[in-house]
Design an enzyme around this catalytic site. Structure first.
Site, PDB file in Angstrom:
ATOM      1  N   CYS A  84       0.836  -1.209   0.000  1.00  0.00           N
ATOM      2  CA  CYS A  84       0.000   0.000   0.000  1.00  0.00           C
ATOM      3  C   CYS A  84       0.877   1.268   0.000  1.00  0.00           C
ATOM      4  O   CYS A  84       1.527   1.553  -0.996  1.00  0.00           O
ATOM      5  CB  CYS A  84      -0.976  -0.043   1.177  1.00  0.00           C
ATOM      6  SG  CYS A  84      -2.274   1.199   1.009  1.00  0.00           S
ATOM      7  N   HIS A 171      -3.842  -5.136   0.801  1.00  0.00           N
ATOM      8  CA  HIS A 171      -3.304  -5.537   2.115  1.00  0.00           C
ATOM      9  C   HIS A 171      -3.320  -7.062   2.257  1.00  0.00           C
ATOM     10  O   HIS A 171      -4.339  -7.632   2.649  1.00  0.00           O
ATOM     11  CB  HIS A 171      -4.112  -4.895   3.234  1.00  0.00           C
ATOM     12  CG  HIS A 171      -3.870  -3.426   3.345  1.00  0.00           C
ATOM     13  ND1 HIS A 171      -2.820  -2.897   4.072  1.00  0.00           N
ATOM     14  CD2 HIS A 171      -4.490  -2.373   2.774  1.00  0.00           C
ATOM     15  CE1 HIS A 171      -2.826  -1.587   3.965  1.00  0.00           C
ATOM     16  NE2 HIS A 171      -3.826  -1.232   3.182  1.00  0.00           N
ATOM     17  N   VAL A 228       1.460 -15.910  32.360  1.00  0.00           N
ATOM     18  CA  VAL A 228       2.288 -16.758  31.501  1.00  0.00           C
ATOM     19  C   VAL A 228       3.604 -16.068  31.130  1.00  0.00           C
ATOM     20  O   VAL A 228       4.653 -16.717  31.057  1.00  0.00           O
ATOM     21  CB  VAL A 228       1.495 -17.224  30.245  1.00  0.00           C
ATOM     22  CG1 VAL A 228       1.044 -16.062  29.393  1.00  0.00           C
ATOM     23  CG2 VAL A 228       2.315 -18.194  29.414  1.00  0.00           C
ATOM     24  N   ASP A 229       3.592 -14.753  30.933  1.00  0.00           N
ATOM     25  CA  ASP A 229       4.813 -14.081  30.482  1.00  0.00           C
ATOM     26  C   ASP A 229       5.933 -14.203  31.522  1.00  0.00           C
ATOM     27  O   ASP A 229       7.052 -14.602  31.190  1.00  0.00           O
ATOM     28  CB  ASP A 229       4.557 -12.589  30.209  1.00  0.00           C
ATOM     29  CG  ASP A 229       3.479 -12.377  29.162  1.00  0.00           C
ATOM     30  OD1 ASP A 229       3.179 -13.339  28.431  1.00  0.00           O
ATOM     31  OD2 ASP A 229       2.937 -11.256  29.087  1.00  0.00           O
TER      32      ASP A 229
END
Ligand code: XMP
Length: 510
Positions: A84, A171, A228-229
């Site tokens: 684009c 896109h 979780v991180d």
């Protein structure tokens, strides 16, 4: 943290879909990074990119001050794909002609392939693409050929195979371009000759080696939150430096049933210091009613408790491992941050702590963190844990927090989660939880009149927490939840189900 492998570098010109470009590339098991569009060529080349992607963007190449790129990158021999605005910029910089589109194309559009190209291999001769542009390429630069067109866009795809330069007006990264993934893969694998090799095991090996090198013989600290991180970051660090790592878990008493035990069980080999601070937090929260005030108190107490615990460690750790993930990095780094409510950082640590901060997950998206967590053997309860707010159950208790209300909402939350899990819905639902209301309602139990508490059950689906829709839970699940809540939790006489979306409501009640 050195990044693994040679990346695909995405030059970011500010389009709203840009994070999707990175996602699709990662889904193709290719490693990529997003950097600001005007990054000098030398800086980009230092990263040894295997390919470059020019993103879309809201500007027009004619506007004064329109975002541009270092043109040297187009002459570097590295394969480039413009998307684009990226296509218009490429055409503009290389001597093509860009003009305002005679007729703006927006949305799903039929595209015809005009000439075979590796860029559109595997894509049918006519396919649907998603358009969203005000300008268009009217004449391609010298050396370029046109590969595809739509009714109103004469150059929908172009390229100069000798220089490895390609560009598309549509896109490919959005789902509305059904062949978009094939198109991006064609660019990565057929044009740029890459191989899919961005897999959890490769990441883990690289990250562990890297942590070892960065930390050396020093001691490190990690704050576990139950999420979780931080768990994945801690596991990687523990695998890298073993007993040179200490983990601190602040139990502010606002966590859910069994969370502290689950974390401890998942890290049997870790020097884990659980700081039991429920009493301090409850004292500080006494009588505090306003949700924002609750958050402030909890944020302040959290930092205090962490600093105190860290200061007591002997020998003193020099490194702090943090579970920062890639969306945070893109948001703060590339300068196109969407605004996140400041309160969403509550329960985190301030940037000015006296440690060298190391972020082993800074290249990963959330789903990648989960895949790495699975590959590391962390239990499902941690890997698939639903998002949980930093201030915890405090924002799920309307009005002041008390030990008694906490016990009720924790038990209610346990039952809701158990039933959602039993129905196999846990992963499909963004968040499911119970909220304890201030209201009381009349009930009847046996032949006794009761006047008990009201619990609201909330279950929402969402992509990122910014918008959400309420989940149409099966009647049988709702019924079981209601009957268990009233039957098993002392004091609950009524259960209601929240059927508002976000907006206008938020996900949490406070
Ligand atoms: P809302 O309620 O604003 O929540 O629709 C959006 C997402 O953010 C979580 N949330 C928080 N997370 N600290 C956090 O760490 C907070 O103070 C906080 N408030 C809301 C919420 O659970 C949802 O996932």
């Amino acid at each position: 943290m050195t990044e693994p492998q040679r990346p695909v570098v995405v030059l970011d010109f500010g389009a709203q879909y840009n994070h999707l470009i990175a996602r699709r590339i990662r889904e193709a098991e290719v490693y990529c990074e997003v950097v600001p569009g005007d990054t000098p060529a030398q800086k980009v080349l230092e990263r040894r990119p295997a390919a470059i992607i020019l993103s879309g963007g809201p500007a027009s190449v004619f506007e004064p001050g329109a975002p541009s790129m270092d043109p040297a990158l187009l002459e570097s021999g590295i394969p480039v794909l413009g998307i684009c605005y990226g296509m218009q910029l490429m055409a503009h910089l290389l001597g093509g002609r860009v003009e305002p589109a005679g007729r703006r194309e927006y949305g799903r559009t039929a595209m015809r392939t005009l000439k075979p190209t590796p860029l559109l291999e595997g894509v049918p001769a006519t396919s649907v693409v998603w358009m969203s542009h005000g300008d268009e390429v009217k004449a391609v630069p010298p050396g370029f050929e046109v590969y595809a067109a739509t009714d109103h866009t004469p150059v929908a795809a172009m390229g100069d195979p000798r220089r490895g330069l390609y560009a598309v007006q549509y896109h490919p990264e959005v789902r509305h371009t059904p062949e978009g993934t094939t198109m991006l893969r064609d660019f990565l694998f057929r044009v740029a000759g890459l191989r899919p090799n961005w897999r959890p095991a490769d990441f883990i090996a690289g990250a562990v080696a890297d942590l070892r090198a960065r930390i050396g013989g020093r001691r490190a600290l990690v704050a576990l939150s139950g999420g979780v991180d931080s768990a994945v970051a801690a596991r990687l660090a523990a695998d890298a430096i073993g007993d040179h790592l200490t983990a601190i878990l602040i139990d502010h008493g606002l966590l859910r049933a069994g969370e502290v035990e689950e974390i401890a069980a998942a890290f049997p080999d870790l020097d884990l210091r659980v700081v039991r601070a429920e009493r301090e937090f409850l004292q500080a929260l006494a009588g505090v009613e306003d949700p924002e005030a609750k958050r402030k108190v909890i944020g302040r107490e959290f930092i205090r408790a962490f600093e105190r615990a860290a200061a007591a460690l002997e020998p003193r750790p020099e490194v702090l491992i943090q579970g920062t993930v890639y969306p945070d990095v893109i948001e703060s780094g590339a300068g196109h941050a969407r605004t996140i409510k400041s309160h969403h950082n509550v329960g985190g640590l301030p940037p000015d702590l006296p440690f060298e901060v190391v972020e082993p997950l800074r290249w990963l998206f959330k789903d990648e963190v989960r895949r790495v967590g699975e590959a590391l053997g962390l239990p499902d309860t941690i890997v698939w844990r639903q998002p949980f707010p930093g201030p915890g159950l405090a924002v799920r208790i309307m009005g002041p927090v008390t030990a008694e209300k906490l016990a009720v909402v924790r038990e209610a939350d346990r039952i809701v989660r158990e039933e959602i899990r039993a129905a196999g819905l846990e992963r499909a639902i963004w968040q499911a939880f119970a909220v304890l209301l201030e209201a009381r309602a009349v009930g009847v139990m046996g032949d006794r009149r009761t006047y008990g508490r009201v619990v609201a059950v909330r279950a929402v689906e969402s992509e990122d927490g910014m918008t959400a829709d309420w989940v149409r839970l099966p009647d049988a699940v709702l019924e079981r939840i209601a009957s268990r809540l009233t039957g098993e939790v002392e004091g609950i006489s009524r259960v209601v189900y929240d059927i508002t979306s976000k907006p206008p409501a938020t996900i949490e009640w406070e």
